[in-house]
Motif scaffolding. Structure first.
Motif, PDB file in Angstrom:
ATOM      1  N   GLY A   6       0.818  -1.217   0.000  1.00 16.47           N
ATOM      2  CA  GLY A   6       0.000   0.000   0.000  1.00 16.47           C
ATOM      3  C   GLY A   6       0.847   1.259   0.000  1.00 16.47           C
ATOM      4  N   GLY A   7       1.929   1.273   0.782  1.00 16.30           N
ATOM      5  CA  GLY A   7       2.828   2.425   0.785  1.00 16.30           C
ATOM      6  C   GLY A   7       3.550   2.590  -0.535  1.00 16.30           C
ATOM      7  N   ARG A   8       3.929   1.467  -1.145  1.00 14.61           N
ATOM      8  CA  ARG A   8       4.636   1.513  -2.424  1.00 14.61           C
ATOM      9  C   ARG A   8       3.758   2.079  -3.534  1.00 14.61           C
ATOM     10  NH1 ARG A   8       9.185  -1.034  -4.279  1.00 14.61           N
ATOM     11  NH2 ARG A   8       9.352  -1.277  -6.536  1.00 14.61           N
ATOM     12  N   MET A   9       2.472   1.805  -3.480  1.00 19.79           N
ATOM     13  CA  MET A   9       1.548   2.333  -4.481  1.00 19.79           C
ATOM     14  C   MET A   9       1.549   3.860  -4.491  1.00 19.79           C
ATOM     15  SD  MET A   9      -1.664  -0.265  -3.865  1.00 19.79           S
ATOM     16  CE  MET A   9      -2.814   0.909  -4.571  1.00 19.79           C
ATOM     17  N   ILE A  10       1.780   4.451  -3.326  1.00 15.88           N
ATOM     18  CA  ILE A  10       1.713   5.910  -3.203  1.00 15.88           C
ATOM     19  C   ILE A  10       3.063   6.571  -3.430  1.00 15.88           C
ATOM     20  CG2 ILE A  10       1.083   7.819  -1.677  1.00 15.88           C
ATOM     21  CD1 ILE A  10      -1.272   6.066  -2.492  1.00 15.88           C
ATOM     22  N   HIS A  11       4.129   5.996  -2.860  1.00 13.63           N
ATOM     23  CA  HIS A  11       5.419   6.695  -2.866  1.00 13.63           C
ATOM     24  C   HIS A  11       6.591   5.748  -3.088  1.00 13.63           C
ATOM     25  CE1 HIS A  11       7.856  10.170  -2.419  1.00 13.63           C
ATOM     26  NE2 HIS A  11       8.238   9.995  -1.160  1.00 13.63           N
ATOM     27  N   GLU A  12       6.409   4.771  -3.942  1.00 10.79           N
ATOM     28  CA  GLU A  12       7.456   3.847  -4.361  1.00 10.79           C
ATOM     29  C   GLU A  12       8.214   3.253  -3.164  1.00 10.79           C
ATOM     30  OE1 GLU A  12       9.654   5.975  -7.354  1.00 10.79           O
ATOM     31  OE2 GLU A  12       8.053   5.686  -8.830  1.00 10.79           O
ATOM     32  N   ASP A  13       9.533   3.161  -3.229  1.00 10.84           N
ATOM     33  CA  ASP A  13      10.282   2.429  -2.203  1.00 10.84           C
ATOM     34  C   ASP A  13      10.184   3.084  -0.828  1.00 10.84           C
ATOM     35  OD1 ASP A  13      11.023   0.578  -4.063  1.00 10.84           O
ATOM     36  OD2 ASP A  13      13.016   1.415  -4.426  1.00 10.84           O
TER      37      ASP A  13
END
Length: 592
Positions: A74-81
């Motif tokens: 979920g975090g990667r969907m918003i702000h990559e690594d």
């Protein structure tokens, strides 16, 4: 018009929200299946082969591994690594202190953490003094991650525990009063509108995992993934359909039932909307039978294939699961058959798939594009360096569509990469051709405004693939100057034909001259027999040819214009009259 636009906008927003939910689950389905299989086989005391040591993996996978993976995704969907790392940190705050699987908490904290870090980076990253970038990157993530983990522990964790408890109570109450099948009244129409991944992976899978962790299995895993309703509809088309829908139904049924790609039957329902009744009744029947005969799965069945369902069925639930799938198929088949038999219209599956009008007209022998239109179409493909198929989940149907086009490219000698991904993962870049379902075209365009876009109704059956191949193939002809110059001198004349290579003679059916081409083929074949020659002679549509110099194609000037932008290797003779041009006898004489 305003109402229609508002409706479309609302639909896109709902799809975006649903995709965001399913987008956190879909990449981790493999991990969920790993947990489900481990529990089904080795959990004590109800596993197939109980093992106390291996059983120690089950709870940590459920409580820690799966929520952390979901929060990370979920975090990667918003702000990559950076978003992925802080999403996992914040999710840990939801997990600690509870024995419940915190999937919903992870689906909140993952994207929320990624979004907050992104806002922080947008505000400060450009102001960082040169040389201090690493200090900012590491400490901003670490400090914000710590704050969010504490916030999640003290605020989100209690809310999620309360919400999970009441959600579980609600689901149990619905099951006890036998109202769960009614949920299919919403699920089945939503599936046809391409919200299947949003409902299945965004809502039912997280609830199902929680239920399975408590009672060992869940019927919720079966409600969206049940292939029975779609199978019944496709079987009805096999027996009572008409035209292309009938001929394509057998292959679609195999892919839907064994491959688990449910999207393949959606266009059939959209073609005859009354069939949604069959899907709903089939879904209700299936869910009712699952609950009645104690069916259920240990983990999500993804894709929704009968094979996947059998692999993750809980011990003692195989019979119930098979009865539920079969019952859903029988009921949807009966209702769909009644609807199709009462419907006198043939329907136009291609139209409902929103296929290219010019290709549809050409396949019916009605009209062909002008030479200038064909050349303009070719030029639009000049910069294409990569093709990406994009669907809601980035798996299943888009992967199969990419495989089909990749095979067509290979046969045509086109060296261009063809891959697939989820719409949410599209990146705008030059030289990109995006192929997506018509329902997702708006979102794909928003993600990649500089790319070339082609929308199809069905990834597995679209004449637009032939258009793409024809245009890219024509570019190789344009770039091969010596070859093109040679063809300009010889195309259309008998003098330029290498008769030693000819193994087949073809007449092109086009415009309104289908009968003329068939008659010409018959007369030419008779002429060959009188001359003691036996080369095969066929009357074909222009898109049925293969680009091979062993073919001699006899055409009128109108058809020749389109041949030169589609094919580079076939040998062509242009005649004024397909039935009585003097060149026809000359060709017979020169054939070996």
């Amino acid at each position: 018009m305003v109402q229609s636009k508002n409706s479309s906008s609302l639909k896109v927003k709902v799809q975006k929200f649903g995709t965001a939910l399913s987008g956190m689950i879909m990449p981790n389905i493999g991990a969920i299946i790993a947990w489900g299989l481990t529990a089904a086989i080795f959990m004590t005391p109800n596993g197939w082969f109980p093992n106390a040591q291996i059983n120690k993996l089950v709870q940590p996978m459920l409580i820690y591994l799966l929520p952390l993976l979901i929060g990370y995704t979920g975090g990667r969907m918003i702000h990559e690594d950076r978003g992925a790392v802080i999403g996992a940190i914040a999710t840990l705050g939801v997990i600690v202190g509870t024995k419940q699987p915190m999937f919903l908490g992870a689906m909140i904290m993952g994207p929320l953490s990624g979004w907050l870090l992104k806002k922080l980076d947008d505000a400060f990253q450009d102001r960082i003094i040169s040389g201090f970038e690493m200090i900012y990157n590491n400490f901003s993530l670490g400090i914000l991650g710590m704050i969010l983990a504490i916030f999640a522990y003290f605020v989100i964790n209690p809310i999620m525990m309360w919400g999970s408890y009441w959600a579980s109570v609600g689901v149990d109450a619905i099951i006890r009063v036998h109202l769960l099948p009614l949920a299919n009244i919403i699920i089945e129409p939503a599936k046809v509108l391409f919200l299947n991944n949003a409902i299945g992976n965004g809502i039912l899978v997280p609830l199902g995992i929680q239920q399975a962790s408590e009672v060992g299995k869940s019927v919720l895993f079966l409600m969206e993934s049940n292939p029975g309703p779609g199978l019944g509809i496709l079987l009805a088309f096999m027996l009572f359909g008409k035209g292309s829908s009938k001929s394509s139904a057998p292959g679609a049924a195999i892919i839907e039932f064994f491959g688990g790609v449910h999207e393949i039957y959606f266009p059939y329902v959209l073609m005859k909307p009354a069939l949604i009744i069959a899907a709903i009744c089939g879904g209700i029947t299936g869910t009712a039978l699952f609950t009645m005969f104690n069916g259920g799965l240990k983990a999500a069945a993804s894709p929704g294939s009968i094979l996947a369902i059998l692999l993750v069925s809980a011990k003692g639930s195989y019979l119930g699961n098979i009865i539920g799938v079969a019952g859903a198929a029988v009921v949807s088949f009966i209702i769909a058959a009644i609807i199709l038999k009462r419907d006198k219209g043939e329907g136009d599956l291609a139209a409902k798939q929103k296929e290219m009008e010019s290709m549809k007209a050409e396949s019916k022998g009605q009209q062909m594009p002008s030479e200038q239109t064909a050349q303009d179409s070719v030029k639009s493909y000049a910069d294409i360096k990569k093709v990406i198929f994009a669907c809601d989940a980035g798996m299943g149907s888009s992967a199969m569509g990419a495989s089909l086009l990749r095979d067509k490219f290979k046969k045509a000698g086109i060296d261009i990469s063809v891959t697939n991904t989820a719409v949410r993962n599209l990146k705008d870049e030059q030289g990109l051709l995006v192929v997506t379902q018509a329902e997702l075209a708006d979102r794909a365009l928003q993600k990649t405004p500089n790319a070339m876009h082609v929308s199809v109704g069905n990834f597995l059956n679209s004449p637009k693939y032939d258009t793409i191949v024809a245009n890219l193939k024509a570019l190789t002809q344009v770039s091969d100057r010596p070859k093109e110059a040679k063809k300009e001198k010889t195309a259309g004349s008998i003098e330029g034909i290498d008769f030693n290579k000819i193994k087949e003679i073809d007449f092109i059916r086009h415009d309104q001259h289908v009968g003329s081409a068939t008659m010409a083929r018959s007369l030419f074949e008779d002429g060959l027999k009188k001359a003691g020659k036996s080369e095969p002679v066929k009357a074909l549509k222009i898109n049925e040819l293969s680009d091979d110099d062993a073919r001699l194609v006899i055409v009128t000037p109108a058809a020749k214009k389109n041949l030169v932008v589609r094919y580079s290797d076939i040998q062509v003779v242009v005649v004024d009259d397909l039935l009585q041009d003097n060149k026809l006898q000359e060709i017979i004489n020169k054939l070996n």
